[in-house]
Design an enzyme around this catalytic site. Structure first.
Site, PDB file in Angstrom:
ATOM      1  N   TYR A   1      11.810  -7.341  17.117  1.00  0.00           N
ATOM      2  CA  TYR A   1      12.090  -7.843  18.467  1.00  0.00           C
ATOM      3  C   TYR A   1      11.858  -9.358  18.536  1.00  0.00           C
ATOM      4  CZ  TYR A   1      11.958  -7.836  23.630  1.00  0.00           C
ATOM      5  OH  TYR A   1      12.199  -8.071  24.966  1.00  0.00           O
TER       6      TYR A   1
ATOM      7  N   LYS B   1      14.675 -12.201  19.351  1.00  0.00           N
ATOM      8  CA  LYS B   1      14.588 -13.080  20.529  1.00  0.00           C
ATOM      9  C   LYS B   1      14.459 -14.557  20.108  1.00  0.00           C
ATOM     10  CE  LYS B   1      14.922  -9.848  23.665  1.00  0.00           C
ATOM     11  NZ  LYS B   1      16.075  -9.786  24.563  1.00  0.00           N
TER      12      LYS B   1
HETATM   13  P1  NAP Z   1      15.763  -1.588  29.968  1.00  0.00           P
HETATM   14  O1  NAP Z   1      15.254  -1.154  31.290  1.00  0.00           O
HETATM   15  O2  NAP Z   1      15.482  -0.764  28.755  1.00  0.00           O
HETATM   16  O3  NAP Z   1      17.352  -1.843  30.098  1.00  0.00           O
HETATM   17  C1  NAP Z   1      18.113  -2.265  29.007  1.00  0.00           C
HETATM   18  C2  NAP Z   1      19.560  -1.958  29.284  1.00  0.00           C
HETATM   19  O4  NAP Z   1      20.352  -2.359  28.141  1.00  0.00           O
HETATM   20  C3  NAP Z   1      19.801  -0.461  29.497  1.00  0.00           C
HETATM   21  O5  NAP Z   1      20.654  -0.282  30.599  1.00  0.00           O
HETATM   22  C4  NAP Z   1      20.462  -0.051  28.178  1.00  0.00           C
HETATM   23  O6  NAP Z   1      21.336   1.055  28.263  1.00  0.00           O
HETATM   24  C5  NAP Z   1      21.253  -1.299  27.832  1.00  0.00           C
HETATM   25  N1  NAP Z   1      21.658  -1.315  26.436  1.00  0.00           N
HETATM   26  C6  NAP Z   1      20.913  -0.970  25.353  1.00  0.00           C
HETATM   27  N2  NAP Z   1      21.639  -1.075  24.232  1.00  0.00           N
HETATM   28  C7  NAP Z   1      22.879  -1.490  24.600  1.00  0.00           C
HETATM   29  C8  NAP Z   1      24.073  -1.767  23.893  1.00  0.00           C
HETATM   30  N3  NAP Z   1      24.141  -1.622  22.562  1.00  0.00           N
HETATM   31  N4  NAP Z   1      25.173  -2.184  24.585  1.00  0.00           N
HETATM   32  C9  NAP Z   1      25.118  -2.305  25.931  1.00  0.00           C
HETATM   33  N5  NAP Z   1      24.014  -2.031  26.665  1.00  0.00           N
HETATM   34  C10 NAP Z   1      22.899  -1.649  26.003  1.00  0.00           C
HETATM   35  O7  NAP Z   1      15.208  -3.046  29.610  1.00  0.00           O
HETATM   36  P2  NAP Z   1      14.799  -4.276  30.556  1.00  0.00           P
HETATM   37  O8  NAP Z   1      13.330  -4.314  30.619  1.00  0.00           O
HETATM   38  O9  NAP Z   1      15.603  -4.277  31.805  1.00  0.00           O
HETATM   39  O10 NAP Z   1      15.247  -5.482  29.598  1.00  0.00           O
HETATM   40  C11 NAP Z   1      16.425  -6.244  29.805  1.00  0.00           C
HETATM   41  C12 NAP Z   1      16.378  -7.449  28.893  1.00  0.00           C
HETATM   42  O11 NAP Z   1      15.203  -8.208  29.188  1.00  0.00           O
HETATM   43  C13 NAP Z   1      16.289  -7.100  27.410  1.00  0.00           C
HETATM   44  O12 NAP Z   1      17.038  -8.019  26.658  1.00  0.00           O
HETATM   45  C14 NAP Z   1      14.813  -7.242  27.110  1.00  0.00           C
HETATM   46  O13 NAP Z   1      14.564  -7.515  25.759  1.00  0.00           O
HETATM   47  C15 NAP Z   1      14.479  -8.419  27.996  1.00  0.00           C
HETATM   48  N6  NAP Z   1      13.045  -8.551  28.290  1.00  0.00           N
HETATM   49  C16 NAP Z   1      12.384  -7.575  28.986  1.00  0.00           C
HETATM   50  C17 NAP Z   1      11.019  -7.742  29.238  1.00  0.00           C
HETATM   51  C18 NAP Z   1      10.227  -6.719  29.988  1.00  0.00           C
HETATM   52  O14 NAP Z   1       9.001  -6.904  30.098  1.00  0.00           O
HETATM   53  N7  NAP Z   1      10.821  -5.663  30.532  1.00  0.00           N
HETATM   54  C19 NAP Z   1      10.357  -8.883  28.766  1.00  0.00           C
HETATM   55  C20 NAP Z   1      11.059  -9.849  28.073  1.00  0.00           C
HETATM   56  C21 NAP Z   1      12.410  -9.668  27.844  1.00  0.00           C
HETATM   57  P3  NAP Z   1      20.771   2.590  28.334  1.00  0.00           P
HETATM   58  O15 NAP Z   1      20.419   2.815  29.757  1.00  0.00           O
HETATM   59  O16 NAP Z   1      21.926   3.425  27.912  1.00  0.00           O
HETATM   60  O17 NAP Z   1      19.627   2.649  27.390  1.00  0.00           O
END
Ligand code: NAP
Length: 246
Positions: A154, A158
């Site tokens: 990860y 990133k």
């Molecule tokens: P999340 O709730 O797991 O949502 C991720 C979304 O991406 C889900 O809708 C998932 O689809 C979709 N996805 C996964 N693989 C994909 C693919 N191959 N093609 C198209 N869509 C895909 O995660 P989140 O927390 O909202 O995170 C969103 C972004 O923020 C990510 O890039 C994550 O790394 C970043 N981020 C999050 C945090 C945090 O604390 N949450 C911190 C730093 C960065 P499914 O529903 O089908 O799985």
């Protein structure tokens, strides 16, 4: 109405941060295309966007595939005729110590997070070059800046996004396309909900503002980077983490 009549494409918009960005951008006047591997969740977000009075479409797309990214962009253009904003938000985790990490877990994370960002950006930036304007916002993470035990894949993905952001920003600047990244800290979504309670408690203690972030906190920063308010900003990484890594 800071995005009035703009068209935004948001990857991974079926849940979490991507869904929040979609709804927030719509409230600011944008029409929204959402893609997700899960078509039901993409369509569900699209229905919520339509309730704000804006146009929306949910598409099934897997950002790891260049052909799927091309198909997504063609469908978006068929429906909306242009793409002003791309948010590369789709992301996954497959945590584990590096010494025990499987090749499959390494590849899966690099493919969705880093290659997915490249695929969508490459296809959309061709459109933006023709339009002579555009905004690309890449969702990175503080883990790409500081690393983390159990997240070598990860963190590498990133950190890669940050390098990709700066390179694209330099290549596309004279085409009037701004490319920036947002690096969230700990944001309350399904991705972080699965972490053990003791890990969450430890994290909370390391956040100077004393609370976890929300998807809306990230969406607000994305709005700034997608709107005219940031027209003289490119190649930057804005950290949204309650002060965790200052
Ligand atoms: P999340 O709730 O797991 O949502 C991720 C979304 O991406 C889900 O809708 C998932 O689809 C979709 N996805 C996964 N693989 C994909 C693919 N191959 N093609 C198209 N869509 C895909 O995660 P989140 O927390 O909202 O995170 C969103 C972004 O923020 C990510 O890039 C994550 O790394 C970043 N981020 C999050 C945090 C945090 O604390 N949450 C911190 C730093 C960065 P499914 O529903 O089908 O799985």
């Amino acid at each position: 109405m800071r995005l009035k009549d703009k068209v935004a494409l948001i990857t991974g918009g079926g849940r979490g941060i991507g869904r929040e960005i979609a709804l927030f951008f719509a409230k600011e006047g944008a029409d929204i295309a959402i893609c997700d591997v899960n078509i039901e969740s993409a369509e569900d977000t699209a229905r919520e966007v339509e309730k704000t009075g804006r146009k929306a479409a949910g598409f099934k797309a897997d950002v790891t595939s260049f052909a799927s990214a091309e198909d997504l962009v063609n469908k978006t253009l068929d429906k909306f005729n242009k793409i002003d904003i791309l948010v590369n938000n789709a992301g996954i985790t497959r945590d584990g110590l590096m010494l025990r990490m499987s090749e499959a877990d390494w590849d899966a994370v690099i493919n969705v997070n880093l290659k997915g960002t490249f695929n969508a950006s490459k296809v959309v930036s061709k459109i933006m070059v023709k339009q002579r304007q555009g905004k690309i916002v890449n969702i990175a993470s503080i883990i790409g800046l500081i690393g983390n035990i159990g997240q070598a894949n990860y963190a590498a993905s990133k950190a890669g996004i940050i390098g990709l952001t700066k390179s694209m920003a330099k290549e596309l600047a004279l085409r009037n396309i701004c490319v920036n990244a947002v690096a969230p800290g700990f944001i309350q979504t399904d991705m972080t909900a699965k972490l053990p309670e003791d890990v969450k408690e430890r994290m909370l203690k390391s956040i100077p503002l004393g609370k976890f972030g929300t998807a809306l906190d990230v969406a607000k920063t994305c709005l700034f980077l997608a709107s005219g308010e940031s027209d003289y900003i490119t190649g930057q990484v804005i950290v949204v983490d309650g002060g965790m890594v200052m």
